[in-house]
Design a protein around this motif. Structure first.
Motif, mmCIF file in Angstrom:
data_model
loop_
_atom_site.group_PDB
_atom_site.id
_atom_site.type_symbol
_atom_site.label_atom_id
_atom_site.label_comp_id
_atom_site.label_asym_id
_atom_site.label_seq_id
_atom_site.Cartn_x
_atom_site.Cartn_y
_atom_site.Cartn_z
ATOM 1 N N SER A 52 0.831 -1.206 0.000
ATOM 2 C CA SER A 52 0.000 0.000 0.000
ATOM 3 C C SER A 52 0.870 1.262 0.000
ATOM 4 O O SER A 52 0.584 2.224 -0.726
ATOM 5 N N ARG A 53 1.937 1.246 0.810
ATOM 6 C CA ARG A 53 2.855 2.399 0.830
ATOM 7 C C ARG A 53 3.545 2.576 -0.520
ATOM 8 O O ARG A 53 3.703 3.688 -1.009
ATOM 9 N N TRP A 54 3.971 1.457 -1.112
ATOM 10 C CA TRP A 54 4.640 1.511 -2.415
ATOM 11 C C TRP A 54 3.697 2.089 -3.470
ATOM 12 O O TRP A 54 4.088 2.940 -4.275
ATOM 13 N N LYS A 55 2.448 1.642 -3.449
ATOM 14 C CA LYS A 55 1.475 2.094 -4.437
ATOM 15 C C LYS A 55 1.186 3.592 -4.266
ATOM 16 O O LYS A 55 1.070 4.333 -5.253
ATOM 17 N N ALA A 56 1.096 4.044 -3.015
ATOM 18 C CA ALA A 56 0.867 5.465 -2.758
ATOM 19 C C ALA A 56 2.036 6.293 -3.271
ATOM 20 O O ALA A 56 1.847 7.378 -3.836
ATOM 21 N N GLN A 57 3.247 5.783 -3.098
ATOM 22 C CA GLN A 57 4.440 6.480 -3.585
ATOM 23 C C GLN A 57 4.412 6.590 -5.112
ATOM 24 O O GLN A 57 4.736 7.640 -5.679
ATOM 25 N N GLN A 58 4.004 5.511 -5.763
ATOM 26 C CA GLN A 58 3.924 5.536 -7.225
ATOM 27 C C GLN A 58 2.885 6.550 -7.703
ATOM 28 O O GLN A 58 3.114 7.285 -8.662
ATOM 29 N N ARG A 59 1.736 6.593 -7.022
ATOM 30 C CA ARG A 59 0.701 7.558 -7.396
ATOM 31 C C ARG A 59 1.208 8.984 -7.215
ATOM 32 O O ARG A 59 0.947 9.856 -8.047
ATOM 33 N N TYR A 60 1.946 9.223 -6.120
ATOM 34 C CA TYR A 60 2.484 10.563 -5.860
ATOM 35 C C TYR A 60 3.498 10.949 -6.931
ATOM 36 O O TYR A 60 3.523 12.078 -7.409
ATOM 37 N N ARG A 61 4.345 10.007 -7.314
ATOM 38 C CA ARG A 61 5.367 10.314 -8.319
ATOM 39 C C ARG A 61 4.765 10.576 -9.696
ATOM 40 O O ARG A 61 5.421 11.159 -10.559
ATOM 41 N N ASP A 62 3.540 10.135 -9.931
ATOM 42 C CA ASP A 62 2.873 10.405 -11.204
ATOM 43 C C ASP A 62 2.369 11.841 -11.290
ATOM 44 O O ASP A 62 2.097 12.336 -12.386
ATOM 45 N N THR A 63 2.237 12.531 -10.145
ATOM 46 C CA THR A 63 1.769 13.922 -10.159
ATOM 47 C C THR A 63 2.924 14.845 -10.542
ATOM 48 O O THR A 63 4.101 14.460 -10.483
ATOM 49 N N ALA A 64 2.620 16.063 -10.912
ATOM 50 C CA ALA A 64 3.646 17.031 -11.325
ATOM 51 C C ALA A 64 4.574 17.376 -10.158
ATOM 52 O O ALA A 64 5.803 17.462 -10.334
ATOM 53 N N VAL A 65 4.017 17.562 -8.962
ATOM 54 C CA VAL A 65 4.836 17.894 -7.790
ATOM 55 C C VAL A 65 5.771 16.733 -7.447
ATOM 56 O O VAL A 65 6.955 16.943 -7.138
ATOM 57 N N GLY A 66 5.266 15.509 -7.535
ATOM 58 C CA GLY A 66 6.083 14.333 -7.241
ATOM 59 C C GLY A 66 7.231 14.176 -8.231
ATOM 60 O O GLY A 66 8.355 13.842 -7.849
ATOM 61 N N LYS A 67 6.955 14.430 -9.516
ATOM 62 C CA LYS A 67 8.012 14.343 -10.537
ATOM 63 C C LYS A 67 9.088 15.393 -10.295
ATOM 64 O O LYS A 67 10.276 15.118 -10.425
ATOM 65 N N GLU A 68 8.647 16.587 -9.925
ATOM 66 C CA GLU A 68 9.593 17.680 -9.647
ATOM 67 C C GLU A 68 10.527 17.316 -8.494
ATOM 68 O O GLU A 68 11.737 17.484 -8.581
ATOM 69 N N LYS A 69 9.955 16.792 -7.406
ATOM 70 C CA LYS A 69 10.777 16.430 -6.240
ATOM 71 C C LYS A 69 11.739 15.300 -6.582
ATOM 72 O O LYS A 69 12.899 15.311 -6.172
#
Length: 159
Positions: free
Chosen positions: A59-76
């Protein structure tokens, strides 16, 4: 005021009241496990503590993947990668040890000396001893193949 036909206080109706039911058998929801189990609680979804931990990790891994798909996540994530590349670039190269001396070779004489007794011990041996000299020198040395007909016998026969 009239009384109801089947009052709850009536002894027959109390005996027929709802019993505490346990949840029926169900399948573990962890992908790959899917084992059938009896849940202890109504909302229990996984058969064991290990399955619960694995599901939480996924569940944590999946949440991280979803976050990285957003523009803010990609930037970080791009910023992290940039800083890592900079750190690697600024690292000092590992210094290799330069070996200038030639490797030391142990000759057969040096190897043989490790098994010989010190001279101080040999002085204490009486000259009148009937044992051969090699017996004193090689007492700790194990007998090798081809040294004598019997294992452990002395090499020298006379004094």
């Amino acid at each position: 005021m009239s009384s109801p036909e089947n009052p709850a206080t009536h002894p027959e109706n109390r005996a027929l009241g709802r019993q505490k039911l346990s949840p029926r058998r169900r399948q573990c929801l962890l992908k790959g496990c899917e084992q059938r189990f009896h849940p202890r609680q109504a909302r229990q979804r996984y058969c064991s503590e290990d399955c619960r931990k694995a599901a939480r990790k996924w569940s944590r891994w999946k949440a991280q993947q979803r976050y990285r798909d957003t523009a803010v996540g990609k930037e970080k994530r791009n910023g992290q990668s940039r800083r890592y590349r900079k750190r690697v670039k600024n690292r000092k190269p590992a210094e290799t040890e330069a070996v200038e001396d030639a490797a030391r070779v142990i000759t057969s004489e040096e190897f043989f000396r490790t098994f010989v007794r010190p001279a101080g011990l040999l002085r204490k041996i009486h000259a009148a001893a009937a044992k051969p000299f090699t017996t004193f020198l090689f007492t700790q040395l194990p007998a090798r193949g081809g040294t004598s007909p019997r294992a452990g016998t002395a090499l020298e026969r006379g004094a």
